[in-house]
Design an enzyme around this catalytic site. Structure first.
Site, mmCIF file in Angstrom:
data_model
loop_
_atom_site.group_PDB
_atom_site.id
_atom_site.type_symbol
_atom_site.label_atom_id
_atom_site.label_comp_id
_atom_site.label_asym_id
_atom_site.label_seq_id
_atom_site.Cartn_x
_atom_site.Cartn_y
_atom_site.Cartn_z
ATOM 1 N N ARG A 166 19.500 49.689 -25.451
ATOM 2 C CA ARG A 166 20.734 49.792 -24.668
ATOM 3 C C ARG A 166 20.526 49.372 -23.210
ATOM 4 N NH1 ARG A 166 21.204 49.671 -28.976
ATOM 5 N NH2 ARG A 166 22.143 51.106 -30.461
ATOM 6 N N SER A 250 30.051 56.382 -27.352
ATOM 7 C CA SER A 250 29.011 57.378 -27.095
ATOM 8 C C SER A 250 28.793 57.483 -25.591
ATOM 9 C CB SER A 250 27.711 56.989 -27.799
ATOM 10 O OG SER A 250 27.881 56.983 -29.198
ATOM 11 N N GLU A 370 25.714 56.460 -21.017
ATOM 12 C CA GLU A 370 25.677 55.091 -21.522
ATOM 13 C C GLU A 370 26.662 54.178 -20.803
ATOM 14 O OE1 GLU A 370 26.084 53.191 -25.939
ATOM 15 O OE2 GLU A 370 24.588 54.744 -25.624
#
Length: 378
Positions: A166, A250, A370
Site C-alpha cells: 500500500r 479500509s 490508509e
C-alpha cells in the site's frame, strides 16, 4: 483545462467531507492535465489532484490553492513483448473498476481480484492497491508522469516507483511528504491472455475467498462476480443509498509486523506471511572486500495481520459510534469508518483517534491510516 465554480469536496469524496477550494479546474485530456499542473506549480500555491475521491479524508475548512479534477479517460491495447500476454495503457482519470471489467471481458488476467475497488487508475499505483493476493505491482509495467520539480513528462518503469505494501515513492503517508512529488498521467499493465475458459486459480487468499480447493478452477468473469458479491456484502462497493459505503474503504491498513511481534498477538489473529525478497542486493565496499562473499542473512519473513480483527478484539464492534457523533464504523466491516449522514471531518477524526488508542492499548500496535489526509489531523 477549464476553470469551474469550486464545489465543496464533501460532494466529491466518498467520505463526504471536505471544504471548498479557492479554485477548481477540470482536466479532461492529458494535455489539459499537464497544463493545469504546470500552471498551479508556477504560482507556488497549494494544489491537490482529485480523482475519484475514494482515498481522501479532507477537513471541513476551506482549502487554499487549486483542486485539479482528473477526468481523463481511455484504454489503449498494445502488444506485449511476452508471449501470451497483452498490454493496456490507461488514462489516469479512467475508473479503476471499469478497467477491471474491460480486462475481464477481453480475457486478460491479473486484475480480476481487484474488482469493485473504487477510484481511478492514476491513483492505483500510488497506493499499490491490492485485494485477495493481487496487487498493482504484479502487472504494472510503467507510468507516464509529470514531476513537480521539473514540470517534465517522462515514462517511468514500475520498478522505479518503490511499490510496496500500500505504498510507493509517490504516496504522501500520514505525517510525511512523498519521496517524489509527481502526478501519474497514464499507466500501462501487462496481462495474461487466458480467454473465457475456466482455469486454475493462483493464490491461497483468492481461492479461500472463492471457496475453491487447490485444484479448483474458475473463469475470470466468475472471479469478478464473486469478488463483487463479497465486497458488496462488506459495504465496500459504493452505493448512494447505503451509508455503510459512505467511506474511504479500509480506513486503517492491515499492519505488517515482524514475525516475533506477530507471535505476541493471540493465535486467533488472522495473519499472512509477507513474501521475502528472494534476490537481495549485497553491497561490499571495495576496500573491505577480502575475496569472500558472506552467506546471506536468514530471517523470518514479516507478517501481515488483520487490522479489522484487532479493532473488534479491542472491543469496538461493527456499527460502533461515539454518541452523539454522526460518524461510525460500518455495520458490515470493522475497517470502514463511515459518514452516517452529515458527519463532520472532526467527528470522523475523533472516531479514528479513539480506535487507534484502543488497539494500541490492547495490543501495543499503532494502526496507520490508509487514506491521504488533507487539511485534517488524527
Amino acid at each position: 483545462m477549464v476553470d469551474v465554480t469550486p464545489r465543496p469536496l464533501a460532494e466529491l469524496t466518498t467520505l463526504r467531507t471536505g471544504g471548498t477550494p479557492e479554485r477548481m479546474v477540470d482536466a479532461r485530456t492529458q494535455d489539459e492535465l499537464v497544463d493545469a499542473l504546470r500552471f498551479a506549480w508556477a504560482t507556488g500555491d497549494d494544489w491537490l489532484v482529485l480523482g475519484g475521491g475514494s482515498n481522501l479524508f479532507v477537513g471541513d475548512d476551506p482549502l487554499e490553492g487549486t483542486v485539479i479534477r482528473v477526468l481523463t479517460r481511455g484504454i489503449e491495447r498494445l502488444p506485449s513483448p511476452h508471449e501470451g500476454r497483452a498490454r493496456l495503457r490507461v488514462q489516469a482519470g479512467h475508473d479503476w473498476d471499469d478497467l477491471v471489467a474491460h480486462a475481464v471481458a477481453e480475457g486478460l488476467a491479473g486484475l480480476e481480484a481487484m474488482s469493485g475497488i473504487p477510484g481511478t487508475v492514476g491513483a492505483a499505483p500510488v497506493q499499490n492497491i491490492g485485494a485477495y493476493g493481487q496487487e498493482v505491482v504484479r502487472t504494472l509495467v510503467e507510468v507516464d508522469l509529470i514531476d513537480e520539480a521539473t514540470g517534465e513528462v517522462s515514462t517511468v518503469p514500475a520498478d522505479e516507483l518503490g511499490l510496496g505494501f500500500r505504498t510507493s515513492v509517490l504516496k504522501a503517508h500520514y505525517g510525511s511528504v512523498p519521496d517524489r512529488s509527481a502526478v501519474i498521467l497514464s499507466a500501462t499493465f501487462d496481462l495474461a491472455q487466458v480467454g473465457a475458459q475456466p482455469r486454475p486459480v493462483a493464490g491461497s487468499q483468492l481461492r479461500t475467498a472463492l471457496g475453491l480447493t487447490e485444484e479448483g478452477t474458475a473463469t475470470l468473469s466468475e472471479i469478478r462476480r464473486r469478488i463483487l458479491e463479497i465486497r458488496a456484502g462488506k459495504g465496500m462497493v459504493l452505493d448512494t443509498e447505503d451509508p455503510d459505503t459512505w467511506s474511504a474503504g479500509s480506513f486503517f491498513q492491515n499492519a505488517v509486523v515482524s514475525a516475533s511481534f506477530a507471535r505476541s498477538l493471540p493465535p486467533e489473529c488472522p495473519r499472512w506471511p509477507v513474501e521475502p525478497d528472494l534476490d537481495p542486493v549485497l553491497v561490499i565496499p571495495l576496500a573491505a572486500f577480502d575475496g569472500t562473499v558472506p552467506a546471506p542473512e536468514t530471517r523470518e519473513p514479516d507478517v501481515k495481520v488483520s487490522a479489522a480483527w484487532l479493532i473488534e478484539q479491542a472491543g469496538i464492534r461493527r456499527g460502533f459510534r461515539l454518541a452523539p457523533s454522526r460518524a461510525g464504523l460500518s455495520t458490515k466491516h470493522a475497517l470502514a469508518l463511515t459518514n452516517r449522514g452529515g458527519a463532520s471531518a472532526a467527528e470522523l477524526a475523533q472516531l479514528a483517534r479513539f480506535i487507534r488508542a484502543r488497539v494500541h492499548a490492547e495490543f501495543g500496535l499503532m494502526l496507520q491510516p490508509e487514506p491521504v489526509l488533507v487539511n485534517i489531523e488524527l
